[in-house]
Design a protein around this motif. Structure first.
Motif, PDB file in Angstrom:
ATOM      1  N   LEU A  27       1.892  -0.892   5.816  1.00 48.69           N
ATOM      2  CA  LEU A  27       2.769  -1.714   4.976  1.00 48.69           C
ATOM      3  C   LEU A  27       2.184  -3.108   4.780  1.00 48.69           C
ATOM      4  O   LEU A  27       2.210  -3.665   3.673  1.00 48.69           O
ATOM      5  CB  LEU A  27       4.153  -1.823   5.611  1.00 48.69           C
ATOM      6  N   THR A  28       1.655  -3.678   5.850  1.00 47.73           N
ATOM      7  CA  THR A  28       1.085  -5.031   5.787  1.00 47.73           C
ATOM      8  C   THR A  28      -0.116  -5.067   4.864  1.00 47.73           C
ATOM      9  O   THR A  28      -0.236  -5.946   3.996  1.00 47.73           O
ATOM     10  CB  THR A  28       0.684  -5.502   7.198  1.00 47.73           C
ATOM     11  N   ILE A  29      -1.023  -4.112   5.054  1.00 54.25           N
ATOM     12  CA  ILE A  29      -2.225  -4.066   4.220  1.00 54.25           C
ATOM     13  C   ILE A  29      -1.858  -3.817   2.755  1.00 54.25           C
ATOM     14  O   ILE A  29      -2.362  -4.487   1.840  1.00 54.25           O
ATOM     15  CB  ILE A  29      -3.197  -2.993   4.731  1.00 54.25           C
ATOM     16  N   ASN A  30      -0.980  -2.860   2.523  1.00 50.88           N
ATOM     17  CA  ASN A  30      -0.597  -2.529   1.151  1.00 50.88           C
ATOM     18  C   ASN A  30       0.050  -3.721   0.457  1.00 50.88           C
ATOM     19  O   ASN A  30      -0.241  -4.015  -0.712  1.00 50.88           O
ATOM     20  CB  ASN A  30       0.369  -1.346   1.169  1.00 50.88           C
ATOM     21  N   GLU A  31       0.900  -4.462   1.182  1.00 48.56           N
ATOM     22  CA  GLU A  31       1.548  -5.635   0.583  1.00 48.56           C
ATOM     23  C   GLU A  31       0.534  -6.757   0.349  1.00 48.56           C
ATOM     24  O   GLU A  31       0.644  -7.502  -0.644  1.00 48.56           O
ATOM     25  CB  GLU A  31       2.689  -6.117   1.482  1.00 48.56           C
TER      26      GLU A  31
ATOM     27  N   LEU B   2     -11.093   1.736   2.583  1.00 51.68           N
ATOM     28  CA  LEU B   2      -9.996   1.733   1.619  1.00 51.68           C
ATOM     29  C   LEU B   2      -9.541   3.149   1.270  1.00 51.68           C
ATOM     30  O   LEU B   2      -8.366   3.378   0.974  1.00 51.68           O
ATOM     31  CB  LEU B   2     -10.396   0.966   0.350  1.00 51.68           C
ATOM     32  N   ASP B   3     -10.459   4.107   1.306  1.00 47.83           N
ATOM     33  CA  ASP B   3     -10.072   5.496   1.059  1.00 47.83           C
ATOM     34  C   ASP B   3      -9.149   5.989   2.162  1.00 47.83           C
ATOM     35  O   ASP B   3      -8.131   6.642   1.895  1.00 47.83           O
ATOM     36  CB  ASP B   3     -11.295   6.389   0.933  1.00 47.83           C
ATOM     37  N   THR B   4      -9.460   5.646   3.403  1.00 52.77           N
ATOM     38  CA  THR B   4      -8.603   6.035   4.527  1.00 52.77           C
ATOM     39  C   THR B   4      -7.246   5.355   4.446  1.00 52.77           C
ATOM     40  O   THR B   4      -6.201   5.969   4.737  1.00 52.77           O
ATOM     41  CB  THR B   4      -9.281   5.692   5.865  1.00 52.77           C
ATOM     42  N   ILE B   5      -7.234   4.088   4.039  1.00 51.17           N
ATOM     43  CA  ILE B   5      -5.969   3.368   3.858  1.00 51.17           C
ATOM     44  C   ILE B   5      -5.106   4.097   2.830  1.00 51.17           C
ATOM     45  O   ILE B   5      -3.907   4.328   3.049  1.00 51.17           O
ATOM     46  CB  ILE B   5      -6.215   1.919   3.394  1.00 51.17           C
TER      47      ILE B   5
ATOM     48  N   TYR C  95       4.187   7.908   2.380  1.00 54.01           N
ATOM     49  CA  TYR C  95       5.043   7.984   1.189  1.00 54.01           C
ATOM     50  C   TYR C  95       5.646   9.374   1.063  1.00 54.01           C
ATOM     51  O   TYR C  95       6.850   9.544   0.819  1.00 54.01           O
ATOM     52  CB  TYR C  95       4.204   7.631  -0.039  1.00 54.01           C
ATOM     53  N   GLU C  96       4.814  10.394   1.267  1.00 55.11           N
ATOM     54  CA  GLU C  96       5.280  11.779   1.183  1.00 55.11           C
ATOM     55  C   GLU C  96       6.243  12.108   2.327  1.00 55.11           C
ATOM     56  O   GLU C  96       7.257  12.784   2.137  1.00 55.11           O
ATOM     57  CB  GLU C  96       4.090  12.732   1.230  1.00 55.11           C
TER      58      GLU C  96
ATOM     59  N   TYR D   7       6.585   2.625   0.760  1.00 55.24           N
ATOM     60  CA  TYR D   7       5.235   3.108   1.049  1.00 55.24           C
ATOM     61  C   TYR D   7       4.438   3.452  -0.210  1.00 55.24           C
ATOM     62  O   TYR D   7       3.388   4.085  -0.119  1.00 55.24           O
ATOM     63  CB  TYR D   7       5.305   4.353   1.947  1.00 55.24           C
ATOM     64  N   ARG D   8       4.928   3.038  -1.390  1.00 59.86           N
ATOM     65  CA  ARG D   8       4.177   3.342  -2.609  1.00 59.86           C
ATOM     66  C   ARG D   8       2.826   2.628  -2.571  1.00 59.86           C
ATOM     67  O   ARG D   8       2.758   1.425  -2.320  1.00 59.86           O
ATOM     68  CB  ARG D   8       4.965   2.913  -3.845  1.00 59.86           C
TER      69      ARG D   8
END
Length: 286
Positions: free
Chosen positions: A196-200, A238-241, A249-250, A257-258
């Protein structure tokens, strides 16, 4: 139970780190990957990492670099795992890829062998259901770089036995690791928060709120983190992230988690981070 021979599946960043750590501790390792080229790259990576560790005295190990490397056997054949006492699986964070190997290794490995899933998000219980040894399947979420990180997130699946937990803890102790035991929910503790932190942070970059350097600087200088979220993303890959946050998300059907569109775009462009030289930052080859 004293473990002497460990199988490691997957010769990527995590698999290399796990194999190196095991060999440094004096254990024999069979490192398996489907690609000969990846195995050769792994061998070079481990040698370079061992030499650097010895030069910087970052990690302790007996003998020479060659002594450690002699403990690691490289192969593309799963059949080579017939005698392993413990197996650590490290392949890509995709269910379709992981699920294909568990019935195969369940057939090949001794019935007493423990399967440790090195995953950041995928259900241990779900993978265990593909085997005839659900009680001997456990999660071991190693952190990168494996030889330098002191603590492992250990995940109990629904059927994981006390014996399996004890065997795993004894192996980790022999590697000089500590551990925290958590229950099996997608993402566990570390990645439900970290992803969540990385995605945000990537959304912040996409929205042009701040540069990568300034986003990371706030986390390092204000919160005392050794690395910022975008630097961490580059280190993990980044692929692993993306794969990990897609699993979350699923699993939870929760819009929080989008995956950020910028993350998807960068992965599509082949910008994976440190592993191939360019992500949010650019890296020179060692």
């Amino acid at each position: 139970m004293t473990i002497e021979l460990v199988g490691v599946i997957g010769a990527g960043v995590m698999g290399c780190g796990v194999a190196q750590n095991l060999a440094q501790a004096g254990l024999k390792v069979i490192l398996v990957d489907i690609s000969e080229a990846q195995l050769q790259h792994a061998q070079q990576t481990i040698v370079r990492s061992l030499r650097l560790a010895r030069m910087l005295q970052k990690t302790a190990f007996s003998g020479t670099v060659n002594d450690c490397m002699e403990r690691i056997s490289l192969t593309t054949e799963y059949e080579a795992l017939q005698q392993v006492e413990f197996l650590i699986e490290n392949i890509t964070e995709k269910w379709e890829m992981k699920k294909s190997i568990y019935p195969e290794i369940d057939r090949i490995c001794p019935a007493s062998c423990v399967f440790a899933v090195n995953t950041s998000a995928i259900s241990i219980t779900r993978l265990a259901s593909l085997t005839n040894r659900a009680d001997r399947v456990i999660g071991t979420h190693f952190m990168n770089p494996v030889p330098l990180k002191q603590t492992v997130e250990v995940i109990r699946g629904y059927h994981t036995s006390e014996e399996t937990l004890q065997i795993t803890q004894e192996l980790l102790q022999s590697l000089g690791k500590k551990w925290v035991v958590v229950q099996d929910m997608p993402g566990f503790v570390s990645n439900r928060v970290l992803m969540l932190t990385i995605n945000e942070a990537i959304f912040l970059l996409q929205d042009q709120v701040a540069s990568p350097e300034d986003i990371d600087r706030i986390f390092k200088e204000c919160f005392g983190h050794p690395m910022g979220p975008l630097e961490t993303a580059d280190l993990i890959g980044l692929d692993t992230i993306l794969y990990s946050i897609e699993v979350l998300y699923e699993a939870y059907n929760d819009s929080k988690y989008r995956p950020c569109p910028l993350l998807k775009k960068m992965v599509d462009a082949g910008l994976y981070g440190r592993k191939n030289g360019r992500g949010f930052y650019t890296y020179t080859a060692n």
